[in-house]
Write a protein that holds these residues in place. Structure first.
Motif, short mmCIF file in Angstrom:
data_model
loop_
_atom_site.label_atom_id
_atom_site.label_comp_id
_atom_site.label_asym_id
_atom_site.label_seq_id
_atom_site.Cartn_x
_atom_site.Cartn_y
_atom_site.Cartn_z
N SER A 227 33.09 -8.36 -15.29
CA SER A 227 33.51 -7.10 -14.70
C SER A 227 32.89 -5.96 -15.50
N PRO A 228 32.86 -4.74 -14.94
CA PRO A 228 32.25 -3.62 -15.68
C PRO A 228 33.08 -3.24 -16.89
N PRO A 229 32.45 -2.71 -17.95
CA PRO A 229 33.23 -2.22 -19.10
C PRO A 229 34.09 -1.05 -18.66
N THR A 230 35.27 -0.95 -19.23
CA THR A 230 36.22 0.07 -18.79
C THR A 230 36.61 1.05 -19.89
N LEU A 231 36.03 0.92 -21.07
CA LEU A 231 36.36 1.79 -22.19
C LEU A 231 35.08 2.34 -22.81
N LEU A 275 32.80 -0.35 -23.90
CA LEU A 275 33.56 -1.46 -24.47
C LEU A 275 34.39 -2.18 -23.42
N TYR A 276 34.72 -3.44 -23.73
CA TYR A 276 35.67 -4.20 -22.93
C TYR A 276 37.05 -4.22 -23.58
N GLY A 277 37.11 -3.95 -24.88
CA GLY A 277 38.39 -3.96 -25.57
C GLY A 277 38.23 -3.54 -27.01
N GLU A 434 40.05 6.02 -12.21
CA GLU A 434 40.20 5.40 -13.52
C GLU A 434 40.37 3.89 -13.34
N PRO A 435 39.92 3.10 -14.34
CA PRO A 435 40.04 1.64 -14.24
C PRO A 435 41.49 1.19 -14.42
N GLU A 498 48.54 -11.02 -20.84
CA GLU A 498 47.19 -11.31 -20.36
C GLU A 498 46.77 -10.16 -19.45
N CYS A 499 45.54 -9.64 -19.67
CA CYS A 499 45.04 -8.52 -18.88
C CYS A 499 43.62 -8.79 -18.42
N ALA A 500 43.26 -8.24 -17.25
CA ALA A 500 41.89 -8.33 -16.75
C ALA A 500 41.66 -7.18 -15.79
#
Length: 538
Positions: A227-231, A275-277, A434-435, A498-500
């Motif tokens: 999935s696309p980076p959200t941060l 970033l992803y996380g 926003e994601p 758990e998050c996605a």
């Protein structure tokens, strides 16, 4: 789709293999096969040893016989052997009917040899057509001792040879100058790499991770797409003199890792990293320190939003007509498109109306400009149609050479297109999104109210499991890190999250700040023209 599992960190405090197996059986599948046992767990001496025939064979029989009538008949008739059980295990693992589980530690190497041996025995070999059309994929890129790019490629079909030329996209072509093929762990220099093998390729200076070699492979149902980076966060060197080295190091890391994306802000002299996380920050920080000797710090992480057009908008600038300072005519219309479609470019003018290079300059510049929309976020899910085109043919004064002040060049179209794009985008209007992450939270039922109230999560389904409750819902990505940080305290240490990534949701104006723009800002025509003039040296 599981096939085999490797449970890491058996040397860490709190490691409990039995509890992990129970959780996997309860939440994923009960068709799991522990391939051995852990000794000295929770210590630096933790080891993983494979079961012998007696300890592995007997427990496996009941599980495998559920899907194998021949094995069941052999058991009834007293013909069962360990070889027969092992053959059934290999076959059912390949069919994803059972799932072998290995344990180990990536830090100490415990269990790694057993895992490699298990992969070689239990997982099916990929089909390889040596005589078929050339098809492969680049999964890793590194730099050699002289700074040259070295690509790691897996070949699915055909044979790639040294001196072969490969198209790399955007009209760029590369020639393979050397090949090494992996054989029993070592890379051996060869003249070719065939289907079913992994090779290291030299000479492809523009190659990137994910590039296709030859014919694209048909994606399979089990193939994973990120999935696309959200941060996003700004990374800064601890030592100001390392700014140049930091940019080079991050660029090299981005070449090697498709999950790293950079954005350079020339005005503020800052580099932003997608970033992803939060854990990815630690990985990048450690890599920069260990491999490049650069110590860095990160600013606060912010959500990485997008913009989508609210409606349709059009704009046009005509050649030799004020206030257009460029020798070009460009007209564009921007229309909303289905979610997930990205940016599509189309023509409503004749392709032969002007040189193809000018159309290509417009298309490329459209996509570059939409990297930052009205509010500074990437614009996506839209169709951009070229409605007007025109140029000044090559001409010169008498007995003189070509005069670019009288003739259109690609620079005219690259300079004018951003102005037209932003005028059309303003006419269409955009909405910031926003994601959002979907989450699954398991925690004591009496603590869930505090969790949701503090982090703005939107509850969906709930399921009671004794004193615990499993909650599923949606949460803004900006709140995920706060929830992770506060979860142990809010749930007495019993919460599991758990998050996605799930989707993008519209936000109220002012809720998410506009993203800082770079120095080339077509929203301000005067500033933009000054920058263009400075860049082309006019």
């Amino acid at each position: 789709m599981l096939r085999t599992m490797f449970v890491n960190k058996i040397d860490r405090g709190g490691a409990c293999p039995e509890r992990v197996l129970d959780a996997v059986a309860a939440r994923l599948t009960s068709a799991i096969v522990p391939m051995g046992e852990v000794r000295a767990q929770r210590t630096r001496d933790a080891r993983f040893g494979l079961f012998d025939e007696a300890r592995l064979g007997a427990p496996l029989l009941d599980l495998l016989a559920e899907h194998d009538d021949g094995l069941l008949a052999a058991y009834v008739e007293g013909r069962v052997s360990y070889d027969l059980i092992r053959t059934a295990l290999v076959r059912q693992t390949g069919q994803t009917l059972v799932h072998p589980v290995f344990f180990g530690s990536a830090v100490t190497g415990a269990g790694v040899d057993e895992l490699i041996a298990g992969i070689k025995e239990l997982l099916p070999r990929a089909e390889a057509d040596v005589d078929g059309p050339l098809s492969g994929s680049v999964f890793k890129v590194e730099r050699g001792p002289a700074g040259e790019k070295v690509a790691y490629a897996r070949m699915f079909s055909g044979t790639l040879r040294t001196r072969d030329r490969l198209p790399l996209g955007d009209g760029v072509e590369g020639r393979v100058t050397a090949i090494s093929v992996f054989d029993r762990g070592a890379a051996v220099r060869e003249q070719s790499v065939a289907a079913g093998r992994i090779g290291k390729l030299w000479g492809l200076g523009d190659i990137r991770i994910g590039d296709t070699i030859g014919v694209p492979r048909k994606s399979s149902a089990g193939e994973h797409h990120f999935s696309p980076p959200t941060l996003e966060t700004v990374v800064e060197p601890c030592c100001p003199t390392d700014k140049g080295a930091l940019h080079g190091a991050l660029t090299q890391l981005a070449e090697q890792d498709p999950l790293i994306d950079l954005r350079q802000d020339e005005t503020r002299k800052e580099i932003s990293v997608s970033l992803y996380g939060e854990v990815q920050k630690e990985v990048i920080q450690a890599t920069l320190a260990d491999e490049f000797g650069i110590d860095v710090v990160f600013r606060e992480t912010t959500p990485l939003c997008i913009e989508r057009p609210l409606g349709s908008g059009a704009a046009v600038e005509f050649n030799k007509k004020e206030p257009n300072p460029f020798l070009a005519t460009v007209g564009l219309r921007i229309d909303p498109a289905p979610v997930g479609s990205g940016v599509q470019f189309r023509l409503e003018v004749e392709l032969g109306a002007m040189p193809y290079a000018f159309f290509k300059a417009v298309e490329d510049t459209v996509k570059e400009t939409l990297a930052q929309g009205i509010h500074g976020w990437q614009v996506t899910d839209c169709t951009v149609t070229m409605t007007h085109s025109g140029y000044s043919p090559r001409q010169s004064h008498a007995h003189q050479s070509f005069d670019k002040s009288m003739s259109s060049t690609g620079a005219d179209f690259r300079g004018l297109t951003p102005l037209v794009v932003m005028d059309a985008l303003r006419a269409a209007g955009t909405q910031v999104y926003e994601p959002m992450h979907r989450f699954r939270l398991e925690a004591p039922a009496d603590t869930l109210g505090a969790v949701l109230a503090r982090q703005g999560a939107v509850a969906g389904s709930t399921e009671l499991r004794g004193a615990s409750c499993v909650l599923e819902g949606r949460i803004p990505v900006a709140r995920v890190h706060g929830l992770e940080r506060q979860l142990p305290g809010l749930t007495r240490g019993e919460g599991e999250l758990e998050c996605a990534f799930d989707h993008y949701a519209p936000v109220l104006r002012g809720t998410v700040p506009d993203r800082p723009r770079t120095d080339l800002n077509p929203l301000d025509r005067k500033e933009y023209l000054l920058n263009v003039t400075r860049r082309v040296g006019a």
